[in-house]
Scaffold this active site. Structure first.
Site, PDB file in Angstrom:
ATOM      1  N   TYR A 195       0.840  -1.193   0.000  1.00 51.20           N
ATOM      2  CA  TYR A 195       0.000   0.000   0.000  1.00 51.20           C
ATOM      3  C   TYR A 195       0.878   1.248   0.000  1.00 51.20           C
ATOM      4  O   TYR A 195       1.967   1.252   0.576  1.00 51.20           O
ATOM      5  CB  TYR A 195      -0.891   0.042   1.250  1.00 51.20           C
ATOM      6  CG  TYR A 195      -2.001  -0.948   1.248  1.00 51.20           C
ATOM      7  CD1 TYR A 195      -3.223  -0.657   0.665  1.00 51.20           C
ATOM      8  CD2 TYR A 195      -1.842  -2.198   1.851  1.00 51.20           C
ATOM      9  CE1 TYR A 195      -4.276  -1.572   0.677  1.00 51.20           C
ATOM     10  CE2 TYR A 195      -2.879  -3.122   1.873  1.00 51.20           C
ATOM     11  CZ  TYR A 195      -4.085  -2.797   1.283  1.00 51.20           C
ATOM     12  OH  TYR A 195      -5.104  -3.714   1.298  1.00 51.20           O
ATOM     13  N   HIS A 220     -10.591  -2.906  -1.446  1.00 47.41           N
ATOM     14  CA  HIS A 220     -11.517  -2.405  -0.431  1.00 47.41           C
ATOM     15  C   HIS A 220     -12.496  -1.419  -1.087  1.00 47.41           C
ATOM     16  O   HIS A 220     -12.120  -0.694  -2.002  1.00 47.41           O
ATOM     17  CB  HIS A 220     -10.753  -1.653   0.667  1.00 47.41           C
ATOM     18  CG  HIS A 220      -9.729  -2.470   1.365  1.00 47.41           C
ATOM     19  ND1 HIS A 220      -9.983  -3.154   2.531  1.00 47.41           N
ATOM     20  CD2 HIS A 220      -8.433  -2.726   1.060  1.00 47.41           C
ATOM     21  CE1 HIS A 220      -8.891  -3.778   2.924  1.00 47.41           C
ATOM     22  NE2 HIS A 220      -7.931  -3.544   2.050  1.00 47.41           N
ATOM     23  N   ARG A 243      -2.503 -12.317   3.167  1.00 52.30           N
ATOM     24  CA  ARG A 243      -3.774 -11.807   2.661  1.00 52.30           C
ATOM     25  C   ARG A 243      -3.840 -12.082   1.170  1.00 52.30           C
ATOM     26  O   ARG A 243      -2.890 -11.798   0.444  1.00 52.30           O
ATOM     27  CB  ARG A 243      -3.895 -10.295   2.884  1.00 52.30           C
ATOM     28  CG  ARG A 243      -3.941  -9.811   4.320  1.00 52.30           C
ATOM     29  CD  ARG A 243      -5.158 -10.256   5.119  1.00 52.30           C
ATOM     30  NE  ARG A 243      -6.424 -10.324   4.435  1.00 52.30           N
ATOM     31  CZ  ARG A 243      -7.242  -9.297   4.202  1.00 52.30           C
ATOM     32  NH1 ARG A 243      -6.943  -8.093   4.600  1.00 52.30           N
ATOM     33  NH2 ARG A 243      -8.385  -9.498   3.566  1.00 52.30           N
ATOM     34  N   TYR A 253      -0.040 -10.143   0.240  1.00 55.18           N
ATOM     35  CA  TYR A 253       1.003  -9.640   1.133  1.00 55.18           C
ATOM     36  C   TYR A 253       0.926 -10.365   2.474  1.00 55.18           C
ATOM     37  O   TYR A 253      -0.122 -10.894   2.845  1.00 55.18           O
ATOM     38  CB  TYR A 253       0.910  -8.121   1.313  1.00 55.18           C
ATOM     39  CG  TYR A 253      -0.398  -7.604   1.859  1.00 55.18           C
ATOM     40  CD1 TYR A 253      -0.659  -7.582   3.228  1.00 55.18           C
ATOM     41  CD2 TYR A 253      -1.376  -7.114   0.999  1.00 55.18           C
ATOM     42  CE1 TYR A 253      -1.851  -7.089   3.721  1.00 55.18           C
ATOM     43  CE2 TYR A 253      -2.569  -6.622   1.487  1.00 55.18           C
ATOM     44  CZ  TYR A 253      -2.801  -6.607   2.855  1.00 55.18           C
ATOM     45  OH  TYR A 253      -3.985  -6.122   3.340  1.00 55.18           O
TER      46      TYR A 253
END
Length: 199
Positions: free
Chosen positions: A65, A119, A114, A104
């Site tokens: 991210y 999202h 994950r 990740y």
């Protein structure tokens, strides 16, 4: 009684829905597998929810991210910001062009990962009315091992959080498409992180 749309397209920039180019405003493209994520937002009766502001955010193709607290080893993509927004049309449809996010590691335990996911925030009639969820991609073997997925009380909820491959909507020689419909309430409601399932 039907009301008009709450949000209108004049709130958006020309690249807001296109995460491949929105971070650089079209000057350069993000690195990774190009995908289109699309679907409809509807109520429990299948009625389209028009004029709904929907935001999407995600990790880059390497699983990182763009956030100062993300310490994963994968490099940042200098051309990818990882977020976008759009407004549903009269049929409740939305779409985002993006890159497929990478998996990740989840640091809570030794070897949890994950799966690839994005999202979503779905806004109601005001910014304080916000539902948050995430979606996975059909066929990803990490879904059944995901510590977050494992918290869902209803196994059918996993299916409602999984986008399905939609070759009919794919862009030839460009992007595979994934369909993810969001149902706001009822028995078939999409599980939301900030609202208990079934409410």
């Amino acid at each position: 009684e039907e009301t008009g749309p709450v949000f209108t397209r004049d709130l958006l920039g020309p690249h807001d829905h296109n995460l491949i180019v929105n971070y650089t405003q079209g000057a350069a493209e993000a690195i990774g597998e190009r995908i289109l994520v699309h679907g409809r937002i509807m109520d429990q009766f299948g009625r389209p929810q028009r004029g709904v502001l929907i935001e999407m955010w995600q990790a880059n193709a390497g699983g990182r991210y763009r956030h100062k607290k993300d310490g994963y080893l994968a490099p940042l993509d200098p051309n990818f910001g990882g977020c976008g927004r759009t407004i549903t049309d009269d049929e409740g449809r939305y779409q985002f062009l993006t890159i497929k996010p990478g998996a990740y590691p989840w640091p809570n335990r030794v070897n949890d990962w994950r799966p690839a996911h994005v999202h979503f925030s779905v806004f109601g009639t005001a910014f304080v009315q916000r539902l948050v969820t995430q979606c996975y991609f059909e066929g990803d073997p990490l879904i059944r091992h995901c510590p977050i997925v494992g918290t869902l009380p209803d196994p059918a909820g996993v299916d409602r959080l999984t986008a399905v491959l939609d070759l009919n909507a794919s862009l030839p020689l460009d992007s595979l498409a994934w369909r993810f419909d969001i149902v706001l309430r009822g028995r078939r409601a999409t599980p939301f992180e900030n609202r208990p399932e079934g409410s």
